[in-house]
Each structure stands twice: as C-alpha cells, then as structure tokens.
Design an enzyme around this catalytic site. Structure first.
Site, PDB file in Angstrom:
ATOM      1  N   SER A 196      40.212  57.305  -4.139  1.00  0.00           N
ATOM      2  CA  SER A 196      38.811  57.095  -4.477  1.00  0.00           C
ATOM      3  C   SER A 196      38.431  58.007  -5.638  1.00  0.00           C
ATOM      4  CB  SER A 196      37.933  57.319  -3.250  1.00  0.00           C
ATOM      5  OG  SER A 196      36.637  56.819  -3.459  1.00  0.00           O
TER       6      SER A 196
ATOM      7  N   HIS B  93      38.431  49.611   1.222  1.00  0.00           N
ATOM      8  CA  HIS B  93      38.611  50.809   0.403  1.00  0.00           C
ATOM      9  C   HIS B  93      39.683  51.741   0.959  1.00  0.00           C
ATOM     10  CE1 HIS B  93      37.689  53.656  -2.647  1.00  0.00           C
ATOM     11  NE2 HIS B  93      37.192  54.556  -1.826  1.00  0.00           N
TER      12      HIS B  93
ATOM     13  N   ASP C  20      38.544  45.540  -1.524  1.00  0.00           N
ATOM     14  CA  ASP C  20      37.755  46.772  -1.653  1.00  0.00           C
ATOM     15  C   ASP C  20      36.340  46.473  -2.140  1.00  0.00           C
ATOM     16  OD1 ASP C  20      36.713  49.294  -2.162  1.00  0.00           O
ATOM     17  OD2 ASP C  20      38.594  50.077  -2.948  1.00  0.00           O
TER      18      ASP C  20
END
Length: 723
Positions: A593, A700, A668
């Site tokens: 991320s 995600h 995602d």
C-alpha cells in the site's frame, strides 16, 4: 564411551527436533499457534469488582472477583446459552460454535449480544444470573450494520435503505430509495476517513435516529472486474479520485413517533465532510463537525434535531496543512452542559473540556502524551481514564486526569504496552502488559493499597519450538537532524558478526500506521522473523509521517508525499551500511500500500542503493488515489501540480535498475489496479524489465490461505535476486 556418544546424539536430536524455524505456513497462522497465554476478551463486570473473559476453547464465559481472591469460576457456557435461547425462541434453530464474546453490559446481571439462528439474526438481552432470555428482536440474516436503541429497536440496512425492527416485531421502512447511487445509513461514507465507523446513531432515549444520506450519483463509475463468472462481470464502484467530483453527504433525522424525516441544514458547499456526529443527552439537538473539502477548516456545530436548523457554531479549527477530526465528543455523565473533545491541533491528540456554549473550560493535556483511547469516567464522574502514548511513540501507559484541575496521574509505569481497564468504582486496574522481553503479564492492581495480583505470567511460547532471531530496537535521527526516529533490526538466525548478510527493509511510512512498538515481538510480523531465519537482516524504520508521534511529525509531508519519508529511510540505509555484517550490495525493500509506494519510490529514486524490491498494492501516482485521503496530504492536482509530478513514479520508471516484483489484488477498491498497470506500461516503454503478479480474487490485501502463497512468492523473489 559408546553410550555417552549415543546420549549426546540423542540430546542433539531432541534439540533439533523441537527447536526450528517457522514454516512458510506459519508466517500466516503462527500468530495464533504461538500466541502467549492470555485472558480472551477480558473486561470488568458492570458495577462489580469482577472481571469476565472467554475460555480458551471459546465455550465458556469465566469470572474472577475480589470477594473470592480472584479465583476462576464459570459464569455461563455456550451449551447452556444455546439451550436457553432454544427454549425462549422455540421456532428457531441455534448452533452456537462459541460464546458470543462481543456482548455489552446492560446491568450487572444482564448482557446484550447478537446471534445468528438458522432463519434470522437475533438481538438478545440475557440474564446471566437467572439464565434466561429477557427478550429478543429478530431481523433477517442479511441485515447489515445494525444499530440497537435503548428500547431494543434495531435499525439495519437492506442494500442502500434503512429499516427498523421494533421490539414488538413490527417493521418500519425509514428510506425507500430505488437509485443505488443514494446510500442511506452506511458507515462507508467519506471512505471511512475522519474517524467514521458507523452511519446511524440513536439518540439516548431511542426516539430519533440520525443517519448519513450519501448521494454519489454524480461520481463516475469505476470498473472492478470479477473473473469468477463464466463471462467476466464488471462490478462498478464509486471511486472519486483526487481533484474530481466527489460524493455529497447530508445528515438526516428520523422521528420514530411521527415517522417524519428532517434534513440537518449543514449548508453549502455540498462537497464537504460531516463527522463527529454526537447527540446531546436530551435528544433535542445534535452536534456535527463540518470540514471543508480542502480539509483545513473545521466548524463544530450544534443543530436543532426537530427542525434541522443551525443553533450555533461552538468553535472552529484551522490549519495551514490539514485538520483531521477523529473522535466524537463525550458528555460528562449527569452534566449535559459539559463535554470532552479530542484534537491534535496543538501538536498532540489530547483532551479538552468544553461547555456547550463553546467555551474551553480546561485543557486536559499532559506533556507530550498522545491520547490513544478514552477509557471512561471515574465513579464520581470527576476524572477520566485514558491510554496514552509515551516514550517517543513506543509505550502505552494508563493515565487519570481530574476534570476540574487538570491534574494528571500516570497509573502504570513499566516501560512497554499496557492495555488497561479500570473497575466501575476505580478500586482496581486490570492491566495486560507486554514489552520486547515480556510475552504477556496480566495482573489486578489495587489503586489504594498498590497490591498486585498476578493472573497470568505467560512464558515465551517459542521456547523449545522456534529459534527466534534476536530483536533490537534502535534510535536514529531524521534527515533534518532534529527528530529521533524508532527503528527495529532482526538479526539473522545463528548470527555471525564476521559474515556479510543481505538486508530486507520492510517499510510502510504512511499515516495511521506504526511498525515499531515496545511490545512482544516489537511489532514485527511473523514473515519478518521468517526472513531473518532465512539469513536476512530485517530492518524497519518509522519515518516522519508515521503514527503515534503527533501532528507536527506528519505536517512536514504536506503537498510532497514521499520526499521526507524517503530521506528518513535513507538514514536507515546509512545505519545499515555502517554495520560490518551488512552486505551493502544486497539491500532489498518490501512494502504494501503506502509501503508499496515507498518501495517503488526508493528503487526508482535511488537506483544505486537497492538490488531488489517487492511492492504490494502500490500507489504509483496520487492522482489515481481517492479524494479524502489523497487531498488531505497533497491537496488537489489542480492546486499542487508540482507536488503530484514529483511524487509520481510514472516518469521514474526509466531509472529502475533493481529487480522489482509488483503484486496487486485484481479487485482492489482501495489502491485501484490502474496504478500498477500504468507503471508496468511505463516500464515497458522505458525498456525496463519488471515482474508483475495478480491475485485474481482479492481486494487490497491478500487474505486466507492465498496469503501463504503470497509470502512464499515474496521469499522466493528475495532468495532468487538478493540472497
């Protein structure tokens, strides 16, 4: 002599057999398998000096009380509860697998919880002493985000609409919007930034329901492809990107008696953020934090719940960077004229006592202690308890502050992480403690006599089973030479200081996350330890912008994400290269991320320093990220084109020299796949080789057994190109 040799061999074989490295499967399952002894879901019993917790097999609710010298007793069992539920609701079938640990205390004898039957979901009040169901309310199993009133009426979501099931079993449709772009009552508003975790609020006496109404019809549809169908299906989501049209949110109030709805007049512009929703105890007015889209000006307003009209603005907060409200206000019990407000506007998240006229009565802050969690009021309501972050972000301690004077007392002292709770009368503290040397210690502290009663003193769960690498916490200085930074180093298994080892840097670096803590395992993941056992030095650093160090620690990154964060990470690299046991030519980076953004940024900005990297779910260009988070730190692309250009990795692909594996979840909805796809295309155009791997049915984060596959792939990548 032969017998001695055989005995020595047997001893060696015994040690080898029972002391080993983690398996790749245990990088995912190990946190359960090797969890230190604990009291699960422990809490104080309401208005009694007794604690309750769930048994290790989740089949019983256990109790310890001061009248019996804290001996363990069974308070209720799953089988008993199932039997009593079945008797009270004979037309239903219950198959409880474990005791419902997410219960609330209604009185010192009655708990409330929800439980699934075969046909419906039930919201139950249960008397632990009499072993009887007092009453229950049934909703469909598909009911989402239930909110239960004081009168046991249940508001719940059916798709994008709100329904209420009354305690008598009757039903009310609060909203009836056929357009799926109108979403009512959902917590998924403003993408759950600004401390938002629910979308419906009952007033104290259960006569009115406030709820979010989100209109996202004006936001473009964003395609998320589901590959599981015979013909792939496009599941559109609403994903407002930085600088683009965003959702419009209002707050509505539904009157249960008249069944009329009033819109709270929060005014223009329509693209603003509504948070900190709090009812006045009398249920006649409601408080809302109204934050502008620029996120630099907060107005805390009071509204008439009957008419929706603005009563007054109590106070305002402004900032040259951003204002980020995170907490609802908390009224002082039995005094509806005073409330506690939390803000980091003065540098650290701390508490302030206000009157409902908007006057600041008392600053309750203490030194540079950051309030992590408000725990409750003392029995006389004259002071409050809270968990505070200390020791430059490493420790968590318990504090008490007197409302009138502001006098603050630290109630725990050992350096580490204290997860503490206070009994209703303030006589006892239930303290669950760990640090890098202590797996878990749970004790009852008598606040008057200072007597300590140890309930759990957990042994190291790895002893005789796993050779855990040595862990060391280090302190470095930020790139500006002013700020101490926390770091963590895991040494390779069987560490030999005369050898040269490869390095895996695990990085996050963004807001609302902290990697290094003074707790058991120092905050490191099992995969970090796995890689250390495979012969890597594993290093992490919480750069400026990370959590638990105050607002100014993050402000330096405004409009220039990645710049100061990378500069601090380079101080970590300098530290590593100063060690004789580090191979400076074999340094790799892994992050997910924001950490994926950092990994790719480091490899393309400082290509000579890194040999390998793995970037999971990376933000590649902040113009592809959503409005709420992205604009807080970067403003809009229109307002800050230079900052967006500097942070973008699309033009830096040409600098790539290291072997880079990019991983993305194909569904995602947080960091959309467009980020990594555009980076791959940029690498192709620049003639740069890059490896790309998709997890088709994941969003995600890669979860479940597929996470084992992911960690195996990452470990193999480092072993192939770094080790």
């Amino acid at each position: 002599m032969r017998k001695i040799i055989i005995s020595a061999f047997a001893l060696f074989f015994h040690l080898v057999s029972f002391s080993q490295n983690f398996t790749i499967e245990e990088t995912v399952t190990g946190s359960r398998k090797y969890a230190p002894e604990n009291l699960l879901f422990s809490q104080w019993k309401k208005n009694e000096n007794a604690i309750v917790y769930v048994s290790k097999d989740f089949q019983s609710l256990l109790e310890r009380n001061d009248s019996d010298n804290w001996k363990e007793h069974t308070l209720a069992s799953t089988s008993e509860l199932s039997k009593n539920l079945q008797a009270a609701i004979p037309n239903e079938t219950f198959e409880l697998r474990f005791f419902p640990y997410n219960f609330n205390w209604e009185t010192k004898e009655v708990i409330s919880f929800d439980v699934d039957g075969k046909s419906n979901k039930y919201f139950v009040h249960y008397n632990l002493k009499n072993k009887k169901v007092i009453h229950s309310v049934a909703t469909p199993l598909t009911a989402n985000e239930p909110a239960v009133s004081k009168n046991s009426d249940v508001a719940w979501l059916e798709d994008n609409n709100i329904k209420i099931t009354r305690q008598d079993g009757s039903s009310i449709s609060v909203t009836n919007d056929s357009n799926k772009g109108i979403v009512n009552g959902s917590s998924y508003v403003h993408r759950q930034e600004f401390g938002i975790h629910k979308g419906m609020w009952w007033n104290e006496n259960g006569t009115k329901l406030a709820y979010y109404r989100k209109d996202e019809t004006m936001v473009g549809d964003y395609p998320i492809i589901n590959w599981n169908e015979r013909e792939a299906v496009n599941n559109n989501i609403k994903y407002p990107m930085a600088g683009m049209k965003s959702e419009e949110v209002t707050l509505q109030v539904f009157d249960l008696k008249t069944q009329n709805t009033v819109q709270i007049q929060t005014g223009e512009p329509k693209e603003q953020y509504l948070t900190m929703v709090s009812w006045h105890p009398n249920g006649k007015s409601i408080f809302i934090g109204v934050l502008n889209r620029e996120q630099n000006h907060l107005r805390f307003n009071q509204y008439n719940a009957q008419t929706g009209a603005l009563i007054k603005t109590l106070f305002e907060e402004k900032s040259l960077t951003w204002v980020e409200p995170q907490h609802t206000i908390i009224f002082v019990p039995n005094d509806p004229e005073q409330f506690i407000y939390q803000t980091d506007n003065n540098g650290y998240n701390q508490m302030y006592l206000y009157s409902i006229s908007g006057k600041l009565i008392k600053d309750l802050g203490f030194k540079d202690v950051i309030v992590q969690e408000f725990l409750g009021f003392s029995s006389d309501n004259k002071s409050v308890y809270y968990t505070g972050i200390t020791n430059q972000g490493l420790d968590r301690q318990l504090f008490n502050v007197v409302l009138k004077s502001g006098k603050t007392t630290q109630l725990t002292s050992d350096s580490g992480t204290h997860l503490a709770a206070v009994s209703s009368d303030g006589k006892y503290i239930l303290d669950t403690f760990s640090n890098t040397e202590t797996p878990n210690k749970i004790e009852i502290l008598n606040t008057k006599t200072k007597k300590e009663t140890v309930l759990v003193n957990a042994q190291n769960p790895f002893t005789g089973k796993i050779d855990l690498p040595k862990t060391e916490l280090v302190t470095l200085t930020s790139a500006d030479g002013k700020t101490p930074l926390n770091g963590r180093i895991l040494y390779p298994a069987n560490f030999d200081p005369t050898r040269k080892y490869p390095v895996m840097i695990y990085v996050y670096g963004g807001s609302h996350a902290q990697l290094i803590k003074n707790k058991w395992l120092a905050g490191a993941a099992f995969f970090d330890y796995y890689m250390a056992q495979q012969g890597y030095v594993v290093f992490s650093l919480d750069n400026r912008g990370s959590e638990a160090r105050g607002k100014h620690f993050c402000d330096v990154n405004h409009r220039q994400l990645g710049i100061n964060e990378m500069a601090d990470q380079l101080k970590g690299v300098e530290f590593l290269k100063s060690k004789t046991f580090v191979d400076s030519d074999r340094i790799g980076v892994f992050g997910w991320s924001f950490g994926g953004f950092m990994t790719t940024s480091l490899l393309t900005t400082y290509p000579e320093l890194f040999k390998t990297g793995v970037a999971g779910g990376p933000v590649i260009d902040w113009k592809y990220y959503e409005v709420m988070y992205g604009e807080r730190y970067m403003d809009t692309p229109q307002e800050n084109p230079e900052g967006y250009e500097k942070a973008s990795l699309l033009n830096k692909a040409t600098n790539l020299k290291a072997r880079l594996l990019v991983i993305h979840g194909a569904q995602d909805p947080v960091v959309v796949q467009q980020n990594s796809m555009n980076f791959i295309e940029a690498c192709i155009k620049a003639g740069k080789q890059v490896d790309y791997f998709l997890y088709p049915n994941h969003e995600h984060n890669v979860r479940g057994t597929d996470r084992i596959h992911m960690y195996a792939k990452i470990a193999d990548y480092f072993n192939t190109f770094l080790k």
